[in-house]
Motif scaffolding. Structure first.
Motif, PDB file in Angstrom:
ATOM      1  N   LEU A  75       0.828  -1.206   0.000  1.00 41.98           N
ATOM      2  CA  LEU A  75       0.000   0.000   0.000  1.00 41.98           C
ATOM      3  C   LEU A  75       0.869   1.265   0.000  1.00 41.98           C
ATOM      4  CD1 LEU A  75      -2.871   1.159   0.141  1.00 41.98           C
ATOM      5  CD2 LEU A  75      -2.679   1.052   2.628  1.00 41.98           C
ATOM      6  N   GLU A  76       1.926   1.269   0.807  1.00 38.21           N
ATOM      7  CA  GLU A  76       2.834   2.425   0.835  1.00 38.21           C
ATOM      8  C   GLU A  76       3.550   2.592  -0.505  1.00 38.21           C
ATOM      9  OE1 GLU A  76       5.387   1.758   4.150  1.00 38.21           O
ATOM     10  OE2 GLU A  76       3.807   2.128   5.614  1.00 38.21           O
ATOM     11  N   ARG A  77       3.927   1.488  -1.122  1.00 43.29           N
ATOM     12  CA  ARG A  77       4.593   1.549  -2.421  1.00 43.29           C
ATOM     13  C   ARG A  77       3.655   2.101  -3.485  1.00 43.29           C
ATOM     14  NH1 ARG A  77       4.802  -1.820  -6.727  1.00 43.29           N
ATOM     15  NH2 ARG A  77       3.617  -3.381  -5.583  1.00 43.29           N
ATOM     16  N   ARG A  78       2.407   1.707  -3.442  1.00 41.19           N
ATOM     17  CA  ARG A  78       1.422   2.209  -4.411  1.00 41.19           C
ATOM     18  C   ARG A  78       1.156   3.694  -4.217  1.00 41.19           C
ATOM     19  NH1 ARG A  78      -3.262  -2.289  -5.401  1.00 41.19           N
ATOM     20  NH2 ARG A  78      -1.851  -4.021  -5.814  1.00 41.19           N
ATOM     21  N   ARG A  79       1.158   4.143  -2.991  1.00 44.69           N
ATOM     22  CA  ARG A  79       0.940   5.579  -2.727  1.00 44.69           C
ATOM     23  C   ARG A  79       2.091   6.423  -3.258  1.00 44.69           C
ATOM     24  NH1 ARG A  79      -1.395   5.303   3.431  1.00 44.69           N
ATOM     25  NH2 ARG A  79      -3.486   4.629   2.844  1.00 44.69           N
ATOM     26  N   LYS A  80       3.300   5.900  -3.224  1.00 42.22           N
ATOM     27  CA  LYS A  80       4.460   6.640  -3.725  1.00 42.22           C
ATOM     28  C   LYS A  80       4.447   6.685  -5.246  1.00 42.22           C
ATOM     29  CE  LYS A  80       7.538   5.752   0.134  1.00 42.22           C
ATOM     30  NZ  LYS A  80       8.748   5.076   0.587  1.00 42.22           N
TER      31      LYS A  80
END
Length: 83
Positions: A75-80
């Motif tokens: 999820l954090e990777r997708r937000r970046k």
């Protein structure tokens, strides 16, 4: 009991209490305890059942934590990537 702990690992308290109750009852039904050693056999059987179920619960909880960590990182990777 390990498999029981794996399956019921989400509800670990209920799994451990159930193991402590169900396994000694199963020993009684199958006639395992000898007449002179009922108490010690049932107590040891219940203790071993809880220990085995605890191993299954621990594996379940570890896998659950790993899945949650992977989801959080994803999820954090997708937000970046897509702000």
């Amino acid at each position: 009991m390990i498999l029981f702990g794996l399956v019921m690992g989400r509800w670990w308290r209920a799994a451990l209490v159930s193991a402590a109750i169900v396994w000694p009852m199963l020993l009684i039904v199958t006639g395992v305890p000898e007449p002179g050693s009922w108490l010690s056999t049932l107590l040891l059987g219940g203790l071993l059942a809880v220990a085995n179920a605890a191993v299954g619960v621990a594996v379940h909880q570890a896998l659950l934590g790993l899945v949650r960590l992977i989801r959080q990182v994803d999820l954090e990777r997708r937000r970046k990537v897509h702000p």
